[in-house]
Design an enzyme around this catalytic site. Structure first.
Site, PDB file in Angstrom:
ATOM      1  CB  CYS A  65      -0.906  -0.001   1.224  1.00 26.93           C
ATOM      2  SG  CYS A  65      -1.832  -1.543   1.445  1.00 26.93           S
ATOM      3  CB  CYS A 136     -13.023  -2.482  16.314  1.00 26.65           C
ATOM      4  SG  CYS A 136     -12.772  -2.303  14.517  1.00 26.65           S
ATOM      5  CB  CYS A 196     -15.211  -0.795  10.824  1.00 28.79           C
ATOM      6  SG  CYS A 196     -14.304   0.775  10.842  1.00 28.79           S
TER       7      CYS A 196
END
Length: 337
Positions: A65, A136, A196
């Protein structure tokens, strides 16, 4: 532009790009006004969901990335760290809860979790959940079995961003495909967890790519419950270190459109928030943002500090949302009483 959607929003998953572009291209103040109207239909006007994000394994990620300091492909001067001990994570989670966070998010710089890592992350989920916090994680790609085990351990949300439009995606990442990301979201949904998923603006993309990202998110079978809209934080040593900074109004336009087309989702101010003035943040809240990360760091990039947020909340009359403790968490509490 007088929008036919104002105050009559229904939940839709069939948005067209043309419809999204028409929203995006409105005069800025009209767009923000409409977004605030939609926001007030679905959420308390002055309540912000606050999350804390901790890196549980930092650096040497095999993905490429182009925005990321943790990629092993670039020399970002980031010092890699092995996964941190569960008891240290619990201390961080307790501190986050005391500071007003309702959700504790844990991120690992992996392409995907190996089976040897699963006992570690599952224990972490159970322990953080027992504190009464929403949980999360973002661990990279998941298979269905891993998603189901995370759900069974008590994980509430799984973060896996789409990053940008399908068309621009290959300019940013080559080591996993856009469909790989969608497949992981399918596994998360299949396991019964909340999603999410959002993206990053300011990657050198065009307006059409921001519209494309929003279109992908808003046409998922179920909208993500949480949609982080990040602004690129340029990192020295990465290919995007010198990209031209996107005007903040384009970031806020993206937030406002996200609010209108995903009216029941939490829209999160994420990376890049430390560069915003108080008035910029107030405008983002007016545009429908109702979630943020608190603390001094987001994984490896700087963030607006907890103390600054408390001052900002007091100035704007905002309050932090309380944790929505699940039946699972309450059962854990009862057993430990």
């Amino acid at each position: 532009m007088q929008s036919s959607w104002t105050m009559t929003m229904t939940l839709r998953n069939d948005w067209t790009r043309d419809e999204i572009q028409a929203l995006y291209d409105q005069p800025f103040l009209d767009l923000v006004f409409q977004a605030q109207q939609v926001h007030r239909e679905h959420f308390s006007a002055n309540t912000i969901q606050v999350s804390t994000l901790l890196s549980i394994k930092t650096g040497k990620c095999p993905e490429d990335c182009k925005y990321c300091s943790q990629s092993a492909h670039y020399d970002s001067k980031l010092e890699a760290e092995k996964r941190i001990a569960v008891d240290k994570v619990i201390l961080e989670a307790k501190a986050a809860k005391e500071s007003g966070s309702s959700r504790f998010c844990m991120g690992a710089a992996w392409r995907n979790p190996h089976e040897r890592d699963m006992p570690y992350v599952l224990e972490m989920v159970r322990e953080v959940k027992s504190l009464g916090l929403e949980t999360c994680m973002t661990l990279g790609m998941l298979n269905q079995s891993q998603a189901e085990r995370l759900k069974d351990a008590g994980l509430d949300y799984y973060n896996h961003n789409l990053d940008t439009s399908r068309e621009y995606y290959n300019n940013i990442i080559s080591t996993r495909t856009f469909d790989d990301r969608l497949n992981t979201l399918d596994h998360v949904r299949g396991a019964g967890m909340k999603v999410c998923s959002g993206g990053i603006v300011g990657l050198g993309e065009q307006k059409q790519d921001r519209i494309g990202l929003l279109h992908e998110l808003a046409t998922l079978p179920i909208h993500p419950e949480s949609v982080p809209i990040n602004m690129l934080v340029p990192i020295e040593g990465t290919p995007l270190a010198e990209v031209e900074k996107l005007d903040v109004t384009e970031w806020i336009r993206t937030i406002a459109v996200a609010r209108i087309i995903m009216p029941q989702s939490y829209i999160r101010l994420s990376a890049g928030r430390e560069s915003l003035s108080d008035s910029d943040q107030a405008l983002a809240f007016m545009a429908g943002a109702n979630s943020l990360f608190s603390g001094d760091k987001l994984l490896t990039t700087p963030n607006a500090g907890e103390g600054k947020d408390q001052i900002l909340f007091a100035k704007l009359g905002l309050v932090a949302e309380k944790p929505k403790v699940s039946v699972r968490a309450m059962a854990v509490d009862a057993m430990s009483a």
